[in-house]
Design a protein around this motif. Structure first.
Motif, PDB file in Angstrom:
ATOM      1  N   HIS A   1      32.230  34.767  44.160  1.00 50.81           N
ATOM      2  CA  HIS A   1      33.621  34.717  43.724  1.00 50.81           C
ATOM      3  C   HIS A   1      34.190  36.104  43.912  1.00 50.81           C
ATOM      4  O   HIS A   1      34.121  36.944  43.021  1.00 50.81           O
ATOM      5  CB  HIS A   1      33.704  34.265  42.266  1.00 50.81           C
ATOM      6  N   PRO A   2      34.753  36.378  45.086  1.00 56.12           N
ATOM      7  CA  PRO A   2      35.078  37.758  45.456  1.00 56.12           C
ATOM      8  C   PRO A   2      36.182  38.349  44.587  1.00 56.12           C
ATOM      9  O   PRO A   2      37.091  37.649  44.161  1.00 56.12           O
ATOM     10  CB  PRO A   2      35.555  37.643  46.911  1.00 56.12           C
ATOM     11  N   ASP A   3      36.044  39.650  44.338  1.00 52.91           N
ATOM     12  CA  ASP A   3      37.064  40.388  43.611  1.00 52.91           C
ATOM     13  C   ASP A   3      37.303  41.691  44.379  1.00 52.91           C
ATOM     14  O   ASP A   3      36.434  42.543  44.462  1.00 52.91           O
ATOM     15  CB  ASP A   3      36.575  40.675  42.193  1.00 52.91           C
ATOM     16  N   THR A   4      38.498  41.814  44.971  1.00 55.54           N
ATOM     17  CA  THR A   4      38.764  42.994  45.784  1.00 55.54           C
ATOM     18  C   THR A   4      39.328  44.133  44.943  1.00 55.54           C
ATOM     19  O   THR A   4      39.581  45.213  45.462  1.00 55.54           O
ATOM     20  CB  THR A   4      39.763  42.677  46.911  1.00 55.54           C
ATOM     21  N   GLY A   5      39.523  43.913  43.662  1.00 55.88           N
ATOM     22  CA  GLY A   5      40.117  44.925  42.781  1.00 55.88           C
ATOM     23  C   GLY A   5      39.430  46.275  42.854  1.00 55.88           C
ATOM     24  O   GLY A   5      40.086  47.284  43.161  1.00 55.88           O
ATOM     25  N   PRO A   6      38.111  46.310  42.584  1.00 60.10           N
ATOM     26  CA  PRO A   6      37.436  47.622  42.599  1.00 60.10           C
ATOM     27  C   PRO A   6      37.583  48.334  43.942  1.00 60.10           C
ATOM     28  O   PRO A   6      37.724  49.551  43.992  1.00 60.10           O
ATOM     29  CB  PRO A   6      35.977  47.269  42.325  1.00 60.10           C
ATOM     30  N   LEU A   7      37.592  47.549  45.032  1.00 60.23           N
ATOM     31  CA  LEU A   7      37.689  48.152  46.348  1.00 60.23           C
ATOM     32  C   LEU A   7      39.092  48.716  46.574  1.00 60.23           C
ATOM     33  O   LEU A   7      39.270  49.829  47.070  1.00 60.23           O
ATOM     34  CB  LEU A   7      37.353  47.098  47.406  1.00 60.23           C
ATOM     35  N   ARG A   8      40.101  47.939  46.206  1.00 57.85           N
ATOM     36  CA  ARG A   8      41.485  48.402  46.372  1.00 57.85           C
ATOM     37  C   ARG A   8      41.715  49.690  45.587  1.00 57.85           C
ATOM     38  O   ARG A   8      42.480  50.560  46.007  1.00 57.85           O
ATOM     39  CB  ARG A   8      42.459  47.328  45.907  1.00 57.85           C
ATOM     40  N   ALA A   9      41.045  49.808  44.439  1.00 56.65           N
ATOM     41  CA  ALA A   9      41.215  51.005  43.624  1.00 56.65           C
ATOM     42  C   ALA A   9      40.719  52.250  44.357  1.00 56.65           C
ATOM     43  O   ALA A   9      41.198  53.349  44.115  1.00 56.65           O
ATOM     44  CB  ALA A   9      40.472  50.841  42.306  1.00 56.65           C
ATOM     45  N   LEU A  10      39.748  52.050  45.283  1.00 60.62           N
ATOM     46  CA  LEU A  10      39.205  53.198  46.014  1.00 60.62           C
ATOM     47  C   LEU A  10      40.081  53.591  47.195  1.00 60.62           C
ATOM     48  O   LEU A  10      39.967  54.695  47.719  1.00 60.62           O
ATOM     49  CB  LEU A  10      37.817  52.869  46.553  1.00 60.62           C
ATOM     50  N   LEU A  11      40.932  52.659  47.642  1.00 59.69           N
ATOM     51  CA  LEU A  11      41.665  52.893  48.887  1.00 59.69           C
ATOM     52  C   LEU A  11      42.913  53.724  48.640  1.00 59.69           C
ATOM     53  O   LEU A  11      43.523  53.632  47.577  1.00 59.69           O
ATOM     54  CB  LEU A  11      42.041  51.559  49.526  1.00 59.69           C
ATOM     55  N   PRO A  12      43.292  54.509  49.627  1.00 60.23           N
ATOM     56  CA  PRO A  12      44.480  55.347  49.469  1.00 60.23           C
ATOM     57  C   PRO A  12      45.737  54.489  49.441  1.00 60.23           C
ATOM     58  O   PRO A  12      45.911  53.617  50.304  1.00 60.23           O
ATOM     59  CB  PRO A  12      44.461  56.237  50.710  1.00 60.23           C
ATOM     60  N   SER A  13      46.578  54.697  48.463  1.00 53.61           N
ATOM     61  CA  SER A  13      47.879  54.036  48.316  1.00 53.61           C
ATOM     62  C   SER A  13      47.811  52.573  48.682  1.00 53.61           C
ATOM     63  O   SER A  13      48.664  52.033  49.370  1.00 53.61           O
ATOM     64  CB  SER A  13      48.939  54.710  49.201  1.00 53.61           C
ATOM     65  N   ALA A  14      46.730  51.919  48.226  1.00 55.84           N
ATOM     66  CA  ALA A  14      46.578  50.513  48.578  1.00 55.84           C
ATOM     67  C   ALA A  14      47.528  49.689  47.746  1.00 55.84           C
ATOM     68  O   ALA A  14      47.769  49.998  46.595  1.00 55.84           O
ATOM     69  CB  ALA A  14      45.146  50.076  48.304  1.00 55.84           C
ATOM     70  N   PRO A  15      48.060  48.650  48.338  1.00 57.51           N
ATOM     71  CA  PRO A  15      48.859  47.723  47.544  1.00 57.51           C
ATOM     72  C   PRO A  15      47.958  47.109  46.474  1.00 57.51           C
ATOM     73  O   PRO A  15      46.873  46.659  46.775  1.00 57.51           O
ATOM     74  CB  PRO A  15      49.318  46.680  48.557  1.00 57.51           C
ATOM     75  N   GLN A  16      48.385  47.114  45.234  1.00 57.81           N
ATOM     76  CA  GLN A  16      47.473  46.760  44.152  1.00 57.81           C
ATOM     77  C   GLN A  16      47.352  45.267  43.920  1.00 57.81           C
ATOM     78  O   GLN A  16      46.333  44.799  43.462  1.00 57.81           O
ATOM     79  CB  GLN A  16      47.908  47.449  42.857  1.00 57.81           C
ATOM     80  N   GLY A  17      48.360  44.513  44.198  1.00 60.15           N
ATOM     81  CA  GLY A  17      48.252  43.076  43.930  1.00 60.15           C
ATOM     82  C   GLY A  17      49.029  42.301  44.953  1.00 60.15           C
ATOM     83  O   GLY A  17      49.689  42.890  45.815  1.00 60.15           O
ATOM     84  N   PRO A  18      48.985  40.981  44.877  1.00 62.23           N
ATOM     85  CA  PRO A  18      49.693  40.148  45.856  1.00 62.23           C
ATOM     86  C   PRO A  18      51.192  40.470  45.892  1.00 62.23           C
ATOM     87  O   PRO A  18      51.784  40.530  46.967  1.00 62.23           O
ATOM     88  CB  PRO A  18      49.458  38.722  45.356  1.00 62.23           C
ATOM     89  N   ALA A  19      51.784  40.723  44.717  1.00 61.64           N
ATOM     90  CA  ALA A  19      53.226  40.975  44.684  1.00 61.64           C
ATOM     91  C   ALA A  19      53.563  42.246  45.461  1.00 61.64           C
ATOM     92  O   ALA A  19      54.473  42.276  46.282  1.00 61.64           O
ATOM     93  CB  ALA A  19      53.697  41.119  43.245  1.00 61.64           C
TER      94      ALA A  19
END
Lengths: 547, 365
Positions: free
Chosen positions: A521-539
């Protein structure tokens, strides 16, 4: 069989090598003559044609025997004035061995030392000698060990064993070079044929015609056929002279031990396979690291770094030294297995010379740094020499890694492109994961039969490692593109990558974040937190302007 | 020219005769009823089932209600699984048997198990099923073939799953310290990861302290001690004999010497299966089976092996008696090692039919 008798046999076999074609031709002619005498003319005529067809490659083979003069291998020629200490040592050793000193010394970028001779008259008369001396040996051996290696090589040309031994050795080298040339020419012919057919196909395609499949099996055929006959004979020659060559190798080892000391000679033999492995690793992982990025290490460091790596990795070398190869390196190799040679030398009585000349062999060079730099000019191709020079190894590592990531193309990239019909990007991949399509995407990865047959959890477990690898590459590429990665260069270990630390100062846990993104059940949250200026959510992603 | 024809004609006659004979043999073989084995009629006259109607999933019938429970679990109802384990309680033999069934379902799809874990985070029953499912998943990734036919990827997956299961086993054991089931599960890990004998002995002490005569523990440990895994024929036989000798009647552990013999039997004929020693082992098994709880879920496994060896020992009437008690389910030794489900059932039926035919012939005389 006595030594002289053995040498005479080798001589006869060597003569046979050159006469092989003539004898075969004579046999064909004889057969034709018999046909002329006894067979009805109708049958004879057909057989004449066959014999002419057979004779053609034989005649061709005779011409192939004009062995080219051994071309000088690439290397840096050094004169007496350039390297007085090296020349003095070599002359001294030749004198002690009792043979002529070489007329040229070439420094090469290989873990090898060899004395070659352009023998004249089909290998019967002596000619000018060259010493090829690998710079990695100078970097890895002590002076005493190097003397052992050189004494061994020169020992092959000494007449101390039997007067004819030198002839055998020369003949051997000549035969080997001849069959090498055969193979090379056959390959060249095949290459020409391939180019010709490709050109033809290109023309046909340009005119809108159907192209043929390229087939080079038949070209170079006569060469190959002749080469096969001569190679078979060469095998015979080598087998017949093998016992003798082995004896000569042992004799050369004994001479080396006498001149350079028992312990230095034995330890040099142990050292060479280890150095060879280490040098291969160095060339792959350090010297040519920047080939993708068209970057070179600082001048002099391309080969110079090897010495630094050796110093930093002493402990690994210990392991490499202890397991010696017990098989000969090739069927043509006249050297007995190294393990045997070391055992024989170490069985000699102690000579109390263990502490002689323990300094690095590199000190024999007048100015090692200048020589290492000149070696680069001598052996690297012009194209490589035009690469940019990094200021230091750290810069080389940074530049190379950045370039590697720019062109990164994993199976996951291709699967993603196939699945979304878009240019594969990390952003696209994370969207696929967030949309719950990770496992549909995974079905596009190239997988083994067993994984393809598996269903459910078993399938996911089979592909998870590939997914994690691909995703890690994409994440590192993304961070690299934003200059967020820090690479740590080390001579002793593999390069380490450091991610920007988390806000609380702890090192970011990339493994855990990737694990979460490719979980059942994938969760990309932790990964997005590591990325530079990543869009945080679908919105946020909806409003993100395309780049 | 005529001479030549005569010679040819003389040569042709024997060739023609051989050809005709071959054709005859072929036709006879072709039209003979099914495979040239024992006639299935005798067996089927007794109400025994044909090969295609044999269940190849289980060794014997599931107890009443369990089938429905498993179907409910497959449908996502984790409460049915929780109830099954709760009702079994501290009957460790049944607990490990049920854990195996539930773990198998979770190895295919673990959504229901995740729901269970989410609802009752520290439920020892869910934890033990989780551990078991990971081990079974590892086994599925490895496949059942011998090492030479197993790829590096398959081994890597197997080892990864077993490594992961170790944590889950430890957790299950911590949540229910009395339960031997997590340790029983760990024997498979010992097998796959190659625990040293010392480590296996340590594991064994944990198990026997909790359940001294546990069927599955002994079955799996015997696999560990077999030559094909981490032991030898001697270690396996000694282990089996010792365990069988020390077990009370009705514990079913008399099956162990039979399995040890079967696992190391390389012979082509059945002489080695008819020795006085083997006859004694089978007799002990018969007495054990008679004394056992007749609803014990492992009893059919013993009966299958007894039937097989009784048949090989030409004790066909006794063999047939065992066959009649287990007929309908064939996933047990010795049939289980046949490559496919069809072969499993076919092998079972071949031996069974031979016994039935022998018995029928005897009573007709």
């Amino acid at each position: 069989m006595g030594a002289t008798l053995r040498a005479v046999r080798a001589l006869v076999l060597l003569a046979g090598f050159y006469l092989l074609g003539v004898i075969l031709l004579a046999a064909l002619a004889g057969a034709d003559y018999l046909l002329y005498l006894h067979a009805p003319s109708g049958v004879a005529l057909k057989l004449y044609v066959v014999s002419v067809l057979l004779a053609l490659p034989l005649i061709r083979g005779l011409f192939m025997l004009r062995t080219p003069k051994g071309e000088e291998r690439p290397g840096l020629a050094v004169t007496d004035a350039d390297e007085p200490a090296l020349w003095r040592t070599v002359r001294e050793l030749a004198d002690q061995v009792g043979t002529r000193a070489p007329t040229r010394i070439l420094l090469t970028p290989e873990v090898n030392a060899a004395v070659s001779e352009d023998a004249r008259l089909l290998g019967l008369l002596p000619g000018p000698r060259r010493l090829y001396l690998g710079v990695p040996l100078l970097q890895g051996l002590t002076e005493a060990q190097l003397r052992g290696v050189l004494a061994h090589e020169l020992g092959h040309y000494s007449n101390s064993d039997t007067r004819l031994a030198a002839i055998t050795a020369r003949g051997r080298a000549q035969v080997l070079r001849t069959i090498d040339t055969f193979e090379e020419r056959a390959d060249k012919t095949a290459g020409r044929e391939q180019a010709r057919q490709e050109k033809k196909n290109a023309k046909a395609a340009a005119k809108g015609k159907k192209t043929k499949e390229i087939d080079t099996r038949h070209s170079g055929f006569t060469y190959r056929l002749m080469a096969r006959i001569y190679v078979a004979y060469a095998h015979l020659y080598f087998r017949a002279t093998l016992a003798g060559s082995r004896r000569e190798e042992y004799a050369a080892d004994a001479a080396a031990a006498r001149i350079a000391g028992r312990d230095a000679t034995a330890s040099a033999l142990r050292e060479i396979p280890a150095l060879s492995a280490a040098f291969g690793f160095y060339m792959n992982s350090y010297a040519t690291l920047g080939s993708e990025a068209r970057l070179l290490p600082p001048r002099g460091e391309f080969f110079g770094g090897f010495g630094r790596m050796l110093t930093a990795r002493q402990l690994e070398l210990v392991g490499l030294r202890s397991d010696l190869p017990s098989e000969p390196s090739s069927p043509y190799d006249s050297h007995p297995p190294i393990a045997d040679r070391v055992a024989r030398i170490e069985a000699l009585p102690a000579d109390g010379r263990a502490d002689e000349a323990r300094g690095a062999a590199l000190t024999l060079l007048a100015d090692p740094e200048r020589t290492l730099a000149e070696l680069e000019d001598a052996v690297l191709t012009d194209d490589v020499l035009r690469f940019a020079r990094a200021a230091d190894w750290q810069e080389l590592l940074d530049g190379s890694m950045a370039a590697n990531f720019v062109s990164a193309d994993t199976a996951l990239h291709r699967a993603l492109a196939m699945y979304t019909k878009e240019h594969p990007s990390l952003r696209g991949l994370l969207k696929v994961i967030d949309d719950g399509q990770l496992w549909q995407l995974a079905r596009r990865l190239p997988v083994s039969d067993q994984a393809a047959e598996a269903k459910g959890r078993a399938f996911r477990e089979f592909v998870r490692p590939a997914l994690a690898d691909g995703l890690q590459t994409m994440v590192l590429a993304e961070l690299s593109a934003h200059s967020r990665l820090r690479w740590e260069f080390s001579w002793a270990d593999a390069a380490m990558v450091h991610l920007p630390s988390a806000p609380d100062g702890s090192e970011a846990d990339l493994g855990a974040a990737i694990g979460a993104a490719v979980a059942d059940h994938p969760d990309t949250g932790p990964l997005r937190a590591l990325l530079p200026s990543a869009p945080q959510g679908p919105a946020a992603r909806e409003t993100d302007a395309p780049r | 020219m005529t001479v030549l024809l005569w010679i040819l004609a003389v040569l042709a006659v024997p060739t023609l005769l051989i050809g005709l004979w071959l054709a005859g043999v072929f036709l006879k073989e072709f039209f003979r009823p099914s495979g040239g084995d024992a006639d299935p009629d005798a067996a089927e006259a007794l109400g025994l089932l044909p090969a295609e109607r044999q269940n190849t999933k289980y060794a014997g019938p599931l107890p009443t209600g369990v089938d429905a429970t498993l179907a409910a679990v497959r449908g996502g109802d984790w409460k049915a699984a929780a109830k099954l384990l709760h009702d079994i309680g501290r009957d460790w033999d049944r607990r490990s048997w049920a854990t195996g069934l539930l773990g198998g379902i979770a190895a295919d799809d673990d959504e229901w198990l995740l729901a269970w874990e989410a609802d009752r985070p520290d439920d020892p029953d869910a934890a033990v099923v989780r551990a078991r499912s990971t081990v079974i998943l590892g086994g599925q990734m490895r496949g059942a073939k011998r090492a030479t036919y197993t790829t590096g990827e398959q081994f890597a997956g197997f080892h990864r799953m077993l490594e992961r299961s170790r944590e889950e086993i430890a957790r299950a054991a911590a949540l229910n310290p009395d339960d031997p089931t997590p340790y029983v599960t760990e024997i498979t890990v010992a097998l796959g990861l190659g625990y040293p004998h010392a480590e296996m002995d340590r594991l064994w002490t944990e198990i026997t302290a909790r359940a001294p005569h546990h069927y599955e523990a002994h079955y799996m440990a015997l696999q560990y001690w077999c030559a094909k895994w981490r032991g030898s024929e001697k270690l396996a036989t000694d282990f089996a004999e010792r365990a069988a000798a020390n077990a009370p009647l009705g514990s079913l552990l008399t099956v162990l010497p039979l399995i040890a013999h079967f696992e190391h039997d390389q012979s082509d004929d059945s002489e080695v299966d008819r020795t006085p020693r083997m006859i004694g082992r089978v007799d002990a098994g018969l007495a054990d089976a008679a004394a056992a709880d007749q609803t014990h879920p492992r009893l059919p496994e013993l009966r299958h092996l007894l039937a097989y060896y009784l048949a090989l020992q030409n004790r066909d009437a006794a063999a047939l008696e065992q066959f009649r008690l287990v007929d309908g389910h064939v996933n047990a030794l010795p049939w289980r090692y046949r490559g496919s489900e069809e072969e499993m059932a076919a092998f079972y039926c071949r031996i069974r039919n031979a016994s039935a035919q022998a018995v029928a012939a005897e009573s007709a005389d």
